[in-house]
Design an enzyme around this catalytic site. Sequence first.
Site, PDB file in Angstrom:
ATOM      1  N   LYS A 213       2.982  26.676 -46.295  1.00 54.74           N
ATOM      2  CA  LYS A 213       3.874  26.737 -45.328  1.00 54.74           C
ATOM      3  C   LYS A 213       3.891  25.369 -44.509  1.00 54.74           C
ATOM      4  O   LYS A 213       2.846  25.313 -43.965  1.00 54.74           O
ATOM      5  CB  LYS A 213       3.983  28.018 -44.356  1.00 54.74           C
ATOM      6  CG  LYS A 213       5.125  28.134 -43.257  1.00 54.74           C
ATOM      7  CD  LYS A 213       5.069  28.997 -42.280  1.00 54.74           C
ATOM      8  CE  LYS A 213       4.504  28.060 -41.074  1.00 54.74           C
ATOM      9  NZ  LYS A 213       5.333  26.893 -40.391  1.00 54.74           N
ATOM     10  N   THR A 267      -6.626  26.077 -32.595  1.00 48.73           N
ATOM     11  CA  THR A 267      -7.401  27.049 -32.302  1.00 48.73           C
ATOM     12  C   THR A 267      -7.014  28.365 -32.005  1.00 48.73           C
ATOM     13  O   THR A 267      -7.370  29.518 -32.494  1.00 48.73           O
ATOM     14  CB  THR A 267      -8.666  26.562 -31.125  1.00 48.73           C
ATOM     15  OG1 THR A 267      -9.256  25.461 -31.845  1.00 48.73           O
ATOM     16  CG2 THR A 267      -9.557  27.596 -31.200  1.00 48.73           C
ATOM     17  N   ILE A 269      -3.942  29.489 -32.646  1.00 47.61           N
ATOM     18  CA  ILE A 269      -3.518  30.332 -34.069  1.00 47.61           C
ATOM     19  C   ILE A 269      -4.207  30.706 -35.004  1.00 47.61           C
ATOM     20  O   ILE A 269      -4.481  31.704 -35.722  1.00 47.61           O
ATOM     21  CB  ILE A 269      -2.176  29.385 -34.579  1.00 47.61           C
ATOM     22  CG1 ILE A 269      -0.984  28.879 -33.584  1.00 47.61           C
ATOM     23  CG2 ILE A 269      -1.639  29.907 -35.635  1.00 47.61           C
ATOM     24  CD1 ILE A 269      -0.432  30.226 -33.002  1.00 47.61           C
ATOM     25  N   GLY A 270      -5.446  29.785 -35.160  1.00 52.10           N
ATOM     26  CA  GLY A 270      -6.615  29.977 -35.694  1.00 52.10           C
ATOM     27  C   GLY A 270      -7.348  31.244 -35.540  1.00 52.10           C
ATOM     28  O   GLY A 270      -7.763  32.129 -36.334  1.00 52.10           O
ATOM     29  N   GLU A 287      -9.392  25.161 -40.031  1.00 57.10           N
ATOM     30  CA  GLU A 287      -9.660  23.573 -39.616  1.00 57.10           C
ATOM     31  C   GLU A 287      -8.849  23.261 -38.271  1.00 57.10           C
ATOM     32  O   GLU A 287      -7.761  23.433 -38.291  1.00 57.10           O
ATOM     33  CB  GLU A 287      -9.218  22.742 -40.784  1.00 57.10           C
ATOM     34  CG  GLU A 287     -10.034  21.294 -40.487  1.00 57.10           C
ATOM     35  CD  GLU A 287      -9.095  20.188 -39.502  1.00 57.10           C
ATOM     36  OE1 GLU A 287      -9.474  20.217 -38.411  1.00 57.10           O
ATOM     37  OE2 GLU A 287      -8.573  19.709 -40.310  1.00 57.10           O
ATOM     38  N   CYS A 321      -6.788  15.839 -34.998  1.00 57.14           N
ATOM     39  CA  CYS A 321      -7.840  16.940 -34.532  1.00 57.14           C
ATOM     40  C   CYS A 321      -9.271  16.307 -34.312  1.00 57.14           C
ATOM     41  O   CYS A 321      -9.935  16.723 -33.457  1.00 57.14           O
ATOM     42  CB  CYS A 321      -7.761  17.849 -35.755  1.00 57.14           C
ATOM     43  SG  CYS A 321      -8.085  17.458 -37.325  1.00 57.14           S
ATOM     44  N   GLU A 418      -8.030  19.949 -25.568  1.00 58.01           N
ATOM     45  CA  GLU A 418      -7.485  18.946 -26.628  1.00 58.01           C
ATOM     46  C   GLU A 418      -6.195  18.666 -26.122  1.00 58.01           C
ATOM     47  O   GLU A 418      -5.021  19.482 -26.208  1.00 58.01           O
ATOM     48  CB  GLU A 418      -7.498  20.051 -27.830  1.00 58.01           C
ATOM     49  CG  GLU A 418      -6.995  18.882 -28.984  1.00 58.01           C
ATOM     50  CD  GLU A 418      -6.751  19.682 -30.392  1.00 58.01           C
ATOM     51  OE1 GLU A 418      -6.320  20.868 -30.661  1.00 58.01           O
ATOM     52  OE2 GLU A 418      -7.395  19.083 -31.454  1.00 58.01           O
TER      53      GLU A 418
HETATM   54  P1  NDP Z   1      -0.010  25.348 -34.452  1.00 57.25           P
HETATM   55  O1  NDP Z   1      -1.357  25.775 -34.726  1.00 57.25           O
HETATM   56  O2  NDP Z   1       0.970  26.336 -33.742  1.00 57.25           O
HETATM   57  O3  NDP Z   1       0.648  25.061 -35.636  1.00 57.25           O
HETATM   58  C1  NDP Z   1       0.165  24.695 -36.968  1.00 57.25           C
HETATM   59  C2  NDP Z   1       0.857  25.678 -38.091  1.00 57.25           C
HETATM   60  O4  NDP Z   1       0.645  26.810 -37.913  1.00 57.25           O
HETATM   61  C3  NDP Z   1       2.229  25.414 -38.075  1.00 57.25           C
HETATM   62  O5  NDP Z   1       2.629  25.368 -39.499  1.00 57.25           O
HETATM   63  C4  NDP Z   1       2.900  26.591 -37.392  1.00 57.25           C
HETATM   64  O6  NDP Z   1       4.031  26.966 -37.903  1.00 57.25           O
HETATM   65  C5  NDP Z   1       1.787  27.412 -37.834  1.00 57.25           C
HETATM   66  N1  NDP Z   1       1.932  28.882 -37.052  1.00 57.25           N
HETATM   67  C6  NDP Z   1       2.347  28.840 -35.820  1.00 57.25           C
HETATM   68  N2  NDP Z   1       2.046  30.135 -35.579  1.00 57.25           N
HETATM   69  C7  NDP Z   1       1.572  30.853 -36.545  1.00 57.25           C
HETATM   70  C8  NDP Z   1       1.235  32.271 -36.774  1.00 57.25           C
HETATM   71  N3  NDP Z   1       1.197  32.739 -35.490  1.00 57.25           N
HETATM   72  N4  NDP Z   1       0.709  32.560 -37.692  1.00 57.25           N
HETATM   73  C9  NDP Z   1       0.548  31.765 -38.874  1.00 57.25           C
HETATM   74  N5  NDP Z   1       1.032  30.378 -38.681  1.00 57.25           N
HETATM   75  C10 NDP Z   1       1.607  29.788 -37.540  1.00 57.25           C
HETATM   76  O7  NDP Z   1       0.295  24.038 -33.619  1.00 57.25           O
HETATM   77  P2  NDP Z   1       1.281  23.689 -32.960  1.00 57.25           P
HETATM   78  O8  NDP Z   1       2.193  22.985 -33.660  1.00 57.25           O
HETATM   79  O9  NDP Z   1       1.805  24.625 -31.695  1.00 57.25           O
HETATM   80  O10 NDP Z   1       0.574  22.512 -31.834  1.00 57.25           O
HETATM   81  C11 NDP Z   1       0.027  23.142 -30.680  1.00 57.25           C
HETATM   82  C12 NDP Z   1      -1.299  22.370 -30.390  1.00 57.25           C
HETATM   83  O11 NDP Z   1      -2.273  22.602 -31.415  1.00 57.25           O
HETATM   84  C13 NDP Z   1      -1.131  21.008 -30.183  1.00 57.25           C
HETATM   85  O12 NDP Z   1      -0.785  20.424 -29.114  1.00 57.25           O
HETATM   86  C14 NDP Z   1      -2.943  20.488 -30.539  1.00 57.25           C
HETATM   87  O13 NDP Z   1      -3.569  20.672 -29.553  1.00 57.25           O
HETATM   88  C15 NDP Z   1      -3.294  21.646 -31.426  1.00 57.25           C
HETATM   89  N6  NDP Z   1      -2.927  21.192 -32.915  1.00 57.25           N
HETATM   90  C16 NDP Z   1      -4.000  21.008 -33.689  1.00 57.25           C
HETATM   91  C17 NDP Z   1      -3.945  20.555 -34.798  1.00 57.25           C
HETATM   92  C18 NDP Z   1      -5.296  20.376 -35.748  1.00 57.25           C
HETATM   93  O14 NDP Z   1      -5.240  19.486 -36.840  1.00 57.25           O
HETATM   94  N7  NDP Z   1      -6.625  20.733 -35.398  1.00 57.25           N
HETATM   95  C19 NDP Z   1      -2.725  20.408 -35.663  1.00 57.25           C
HETATM   96  C20 NDP Z   1      -1.653  20.589 -34.918  1.00 57.25           C
HETATM   97  C21 NDP Z   1      -1.745  21.107 -33.656  1.00 57.25           C
HETATM   98  P3  NDP Z   1       5.403  26.221 -37.118  1.00 57.25           P
HETATM   99  O15 NDP Z   1       5.471  24.844 -37.027  1.00 57.25           O
HETATM  100  O16 NDP Z   1       6.447  26.835 -37.560  1.00 57.25           O
HETATM  101  O17 NDP Z   1       5.024  26.590 -35.523  1.00 57.25           O
END
Ligand code: NDP
Length: 510
Positions: A213, A267, A269-270, A287, A321, A418
């Site tokens: 996804k 973190t 959503i993790g 990650e 990240c 972050e």
């Molecule tokens: P998210 O963690 O929400 O998104 C990462 C992925 O998870 C996307 O594909 C997202 O889908 C998906 N997702 C969202 N909610 C769920 C869920 N409940 N269950 C399973 N998968 C889900 O990051 P954001 O895009 O909201 O960014 C928010 C913050 O996260 C940023 O400001 C940043 O600080 C951090 N971030 C960190 C990253 C890293 O590599 N460490 C990468 C991205 C963000 P969808 O896009 O459809 O919401």
Amino acid sequence: MAGMATDTKGTLTRSGARAPASWGLGDGRAIPWDYAPAPESRDIVKLKERYGLFIGGREVPSSDGSTFVTVNPATEEPLAEVARATAEDVDRAVRVARRAQQRSWGNLPGRERAKYLFRISRILQERSREFAVLESMDSGKPIKESRDVDVPLAAAHFWYYAGWADKLDYAFPGRVARPLGVAAQIIPWNFPLLMLAWKIAPALAAGNTVVLKPASTTPLSALLFADVCRQADLPAGVVNIVPGPGEIGMVLVRHPKVDKVAFTGSTEIGRKIFKGVAGSDKALTLELGGKAANIVFEDAALDQAVEGIVNGIYFNQGEVCCAGSRLLAQESIVGPLVEKLKDRLSTIRVGDPLDKNTDVGAINSRQQLEKITELVESGKAEGAEMYQPACDLPERGYFFRPTLFTNVAQSHRIAKEEIFGPVLSVLTFRTPDEAIEKANNTPYGLSAGVWTEKGSRILNMVSRLKAGVIWANTFNRFDPTSPFGGYKESGFGREGGMHGLHAYVRLEDR
Ligand code: NDP
């Protein structure tokens, strides 16, 4: 990894920007000239009006016909409509992936799987310009980064893991490595194609099939990758791609026929994903976020460190990240270091991601821009001192000036949270012990950097820093052979290198 431009010919500033005495007219005044636009052509990308899901080797609409729109963050213009997967679609994709794993892919000898991975790598190289332009249009990252970093590294990952596919016995001597089955993979928007490669390449090399996804704001490079799978004649169902909202990601995570979950993202959503797999026997790698310390000692080569600091935090708009978002400077050099940084910041070019001269492109989404803005406001309100270079931002699109905060306390939100944007917080230290204490004073543990001339000090520091990846006298360097991953709230499990294979196999005794 290539970083920000270091071309000393490019050090003259935009009109009105400050310049050091050594530049321009020699009297501290900058020569008022600007770069001519050098836009990369969009013609190589044949955007479709509508993209489907990729299930069973075919492009299909979602079961309820619903779609969403993906937008160019640099112009706010819609790029394409994309099918929005439903729970029914996810179920179909997982079943198709399971069948493909059991009937074809999982039974192929490693050397046959390798041929497909080599083929994918070659096609990515052949179509690299198309991928680079599309990635920059959909994500906002500068073309020179998608062209020189994201796409070549993605191809390199497939190449590297192709090499392992028929050598699993050597990777795990004395053990038999079996594939786990179906891998559910959820990726973020900051490195869409590269994160896809990090996840799909080792999974396939080890004999798993995948349902991936992509993030909702950047689905297009994954859907173009579907075309690469077809071009490579990859057996149907080995790779399936289901764009859709976060809830669909959770449906995928919870699906009973999924054997492994791999997630990169926040973190927050993790944590939800961790709960989603709890009580099942699914393998999991997470990650997550980071708040890396980039530590500069007084004996470091300062000009080199400045380039590393700039690359560490302004590369990919800071949406990384492992970004070096906390600069820890030894007190004796903080003055000159910050001066040099300010000078360097005034030469950074912010603007059109498709312009080959652009250093900092567009922030990925309005939502992310709002988050960065809010955190920067909190930094000012809490008493930190902000510096932003004078530069014009495009009238449309989600742009943010490279930002540097001094006078930052460890308790400030900008030093703790972050930000995921081009914002650097400068803190100071006196002794190595104090540097370690401050660097480790975070719930995260993804990456860190150390700048010093002394090898012994590097070894001492890296053994005490609690971070998964530590760079010495450089920053943000990646290689497919090198494992990457975090500690504490930055997640667990490793991607890249032999460690990355381990996450996709079950080891049995001979
Ligand atoms: P998210 O963690 O929400 O998104 C990462 C992925 O998870 C996307 O594909 C997202 O889908 C998906 N997702 C969202 N909610 C769920 C869920 N409940 N269950 C399973 N998968 C889900 O990051 P954001 O895009 O909201 O960014 C928010 C913050 O996260 C940023 O400001 C940043 O600080 C951090 N971030 C960190 C990253 C890293 O590599 N460490 C990468 C991205 C963000 P969808 O896009 O459809 O919401």
